[in-house]
Design a protein around this motif. Sequence first.
Motif, mmCIF file in Angstrom:
data_model
loop_
_atom_site.group_PDB
_atom_site.id
_atom_site.type_symbol
_atom_site.label_atom_id
_atom_site.label_comp_id
_atom_site.label_asym_id
_atom_site.label_seq_id
_atom_site.Cartn_x
_atom_site.Cartn_y
_atom_site.Cartn_z
ATOM 1 N N MET A 276 0.817 -1.203 0.000
ATOM 2 C CA MET A 276 0.000 0.000 0.000
ATOM 3 C C MET A 276 0.856 1.261 0.000
ATOM 4 S SD MET A 276 -1.214 2.554 2.248
ATOM 5 C CE MET A 276 -1.293 1.863 3.900
ATOM 6 N N VAL A 277 1.905 1.280 0.829
ATOM 7 C CA VAL A 277 2.777 2.459 0.894
ATOM 8 C C VAL A 277 3.543 2.628 -0.411
ATOM 9 C CG1 VAL A 277 4.693 3.555 2.122
ATOM 10 C CG2 VAL A 277 2.958 2.294 3.410
ATOM 11 N N ASP A 278 3.972 1.513 -1.002
ATOM 12 C CA ASP A 278 4.677 1.589 -2.274
ATOM 13 C C ASP A 278 3.787 2.211 -3.355
ATOM 14 O OD1 ASP A 278 7.085 0.686 -3.953
ATOM 15 O OD2 ASP A 278 5.425 -0.281 -5.009
ATOM 16 N N GLU A 279 2.529 1.828 -3.364
ATOM 17 C CA GLU A 279 1.600 2.402 -4.333
ATOM 18 C C GLU A 279 1.444 3.900 -4.099
ATOM 19 O OE1 GLU A 279 -3.079 2.059 -5.753
ATOM 20 O OE2 GLU A 279 -2.276 0.709 -4.224
ATOM 21 N N HIS A 280 1.303 4.298 -2.857
ATOM 22 C CA HIS A 280 1.152 5.719 -2.530
ATOM 23 C C HIS A 280 2.373 6.527 -2.968
ATOM 24 C CE1 HIS A 280 0.382 9.398 -0.294
ATOM 25 N NE2 HIS A 280 1.537 9.245 0.345
ATOM 26 N N LEU A 281 3.554 5.968 -2.759
ATOM 27 C CA LEU A 281 4.786 6.694 -3.098
ATOM 28 C C LEU A 281 5.033 6.758 -4.596
ATOM 29 C CD1 LEU A 281 7.125 5.352 -0.262
ATOM 30 C CD2 LEU A 281 6.151 7.646 -0.460
ATOM 31 N N GLU A 323 12.921 -4.845 -4.472
ATOM 32 C CA GLU A 323 11.900 -5.233 -5.446
ATOM 33 C C GLU A 323 10.744 -4.234 -5.512
ATOM 34 O OE1 GLU A 323 10.852 -9.511 -5.391
ATOM 35 O OE2 GLU A 323 12.453 -9.688 -3.898
ATOM 36 N N TYR A 324 10.680 -3.324 -4.528
ATOM 37 C CA TYR A 324 9.664 -2.276 -4.525
ATOM 38 C C TYR A 324 10.265 -1.022 -5.168
ATOM 39 C CZ TYR A 324 6.662 -4.788 -1.157
ATOM 40 O OH TYR A 324 5.843 -5.687 -0.533
ATOM 41 N N GLN A 325 9.859 -0.725 -6.370
ATOM 42 C CA GLN A 325 10.471 0.395 -7.088
ATOM 43 C C GLN A 325 10.326 1.718 -6.345
ATOM 44 O OE1 GLN A 325 8.976 0.971 -11.057
ATOM 45 N NE2 GLN A 325 10.143 2.842 -11.398
ATOM 46 N N ASN A 326 9.142 2.010 -5.843
ATOM 47 C CA ASN A 326 8.907 3.302 -5.203
ATOM 48 C C ASN A 326 9.502 3.361 -3.796
ATOM 49 O OD1 ASN A 326 7.382 4.214 -7.480
ATOM 50 N ND2 ASN A 326 5.625 3.061 -6.716
ATOM 51 N N LEU A 327 9.295 2.307 -3.013
ATOM 52 C CA LEU A 327 9.838 2.283 -1.655
ATOM 53 C C LEU A 327 11.359 2.331 -1.661
ATOM 54 C CD1 LEU A 327 7.613 -0.269 0.284
ATOM 55 C CD2 LEU A 327 8.160 2.054 1.033
ATOM 56 N N HIS A 328 11.979 1.586 -2.571
ATOM 57 C CA HIS A 328 13.436 1.564 -2.609
ATOM 58 C C HIS A 328 13.988 2.918 -3.048
ATOM 59 C CE1 HIS A 328 17.513 0.275 -4.086
ATOM 60 N NE2 HIS A 328 17.469 -0.324 -2.918
ATOM 61 N N LYS A 380 23.153 6.227 -5.846
ATOM 62 C CA LYS A 380 22.796 6.392 -7.251
ATOM 63 C C LYS A 380 21.506 7.190 -7.381
ATOM 64 C CE LYS A 380 25.216 2.520 -9.397
ATOM 65 N NZ LYS A 380 25.105 1.374 -10.315
ATOM 66 N N PRO A 381 21.286 7.840 -8.533
ATOM 67 C CA PRO A 381 20.098 8.691 -8.705
ATOM 68 C C PRO A 381 18.796 7.945 -8.415
ATOM 69 C CG PRO A 381 21.634 9.014 -10.512
ATOM 70 C CD PRO A 381 22.160 7.860 -9.729
ATOM 71 N N HIS A 382 17.859 8.656 -7.789
ATOM 72 C CA HIS A 382 16.569 8.079 -7.459
ATOM 73 C C HIS A 382 15.435 8.700 -8.276
ATOM 74 C CE1 HIS A 382 15.994 11.790 -5.181
ATOM 75 N NE2 HIS A 382 17.152 11.546 -4.590
#
Length: 399
Positions: A276-281, A323-328, A380-382
């Motif tokens: 859920m947090v990953d989706e929000h981010l 594996e979480y693109q947004n959280l990472h 590295k760039p985010h």
Amino acid sequence: MPGTSFLGSPLLLSPPSATAKPLRHQPTIKMSLNPNPIAAITKLLWGQSLPPNLLISTARSAWSSAWHLMMSQLAQSDPTGGYTRPASQFRRTTADPSLSRRNLHLYVGLPCPWAHRTLIVRALKGLEESIPVSIAAPGSDGSWEFRNSSIPDRNKDILVPSLDKANGCKTLKQVYNLRRGGYNGRSTVPMLWDADQKEVVCNESYDIIELFNSGLNVISSNPGLDLSPPPLKKKMDEWNQIIYPNINNGVYRCGFAQSQEAYDSAVNELFNTLDMVDEHLGSSRYLCGDALTLADVCLFTTLVRFDVVYNVLFKCTKKKLIEYQNLHGYMKDIYQIPKVAATCNLGAIMDGYYKMLFPLNPSSIRPTIPSGCEHEMLCKPHNRESLPWVERDVDALVS
């Protein structure tokens, strides 16, 4: 000729008699030179095979009983075997202007995510000179102790364990016992200490970071930074009520679960919340929009430990953080804020978990840091600074 008995002491074998007749078909038993007597006698009895089933089942039963006993001391649990975190004993929930005139000292431990919160806010608010810090390390018995540490020059800015700079104590328990009337409770970090009054000011992490954020601006070199702005306070509280039980404490509920039922419940709640947090981010740079808040600091200290500790040691194995693109990317974004990386000593963090939590890792072997968690990779760039902010209702996200 000298040999070795199963007790490890020299064993003298008499030379054969000249008149003695050799025994036919007598099996030759070679005594092992292995200095480990248990290994020697095991090999003598069973060779390369496992011991009999009865011995294995007995050892399993004994270890299970010992494990439950140790876990009951390490982590309190409810009747279902679920982990319950004890409440902090020294709270400070009201503002006290006099604190800025006190001789305050911060005690932390680098493995602890709750203490890590205070180090980050202390650094971001520019309180390093006003509030010195002593950094304890886990001792062999699991308690916090003080020792001198040195690190290579290339890591000279990173925080490391230290001596007790305020009281010269050997252990944190001794510091707590300096307060009037002594102390018989848990000696936890973080702990804010009044060096003049010899008293514990607070040992609840969220109370301390709120104090650092807004209660000590007169001694801060960055008073203009507000990590808890009034317009975002309600939204921050909503996120904290989601993140604390399911993620911050959720990883501990997985790692310290003493039953399959408790683990299954905790791990499902953890990863449902991470999803859920990953989706929000995906549409918000930080939890509450485009500004870093205390809620982000609290989430970050769990995320930076996730792949190096919780995924492996605490059995949070459904997915890695990478594996979480947004959280990472979010975690890397916060890591790259000036002064934050220096508070993230991943080697000390891993040592504190893998080498000291004996019931979870009896071998004390510390795995290598995953390549995705190394400093160079985290720098590295985010590309999160360009995210458009989409206003969302937190309750709607949860439902």
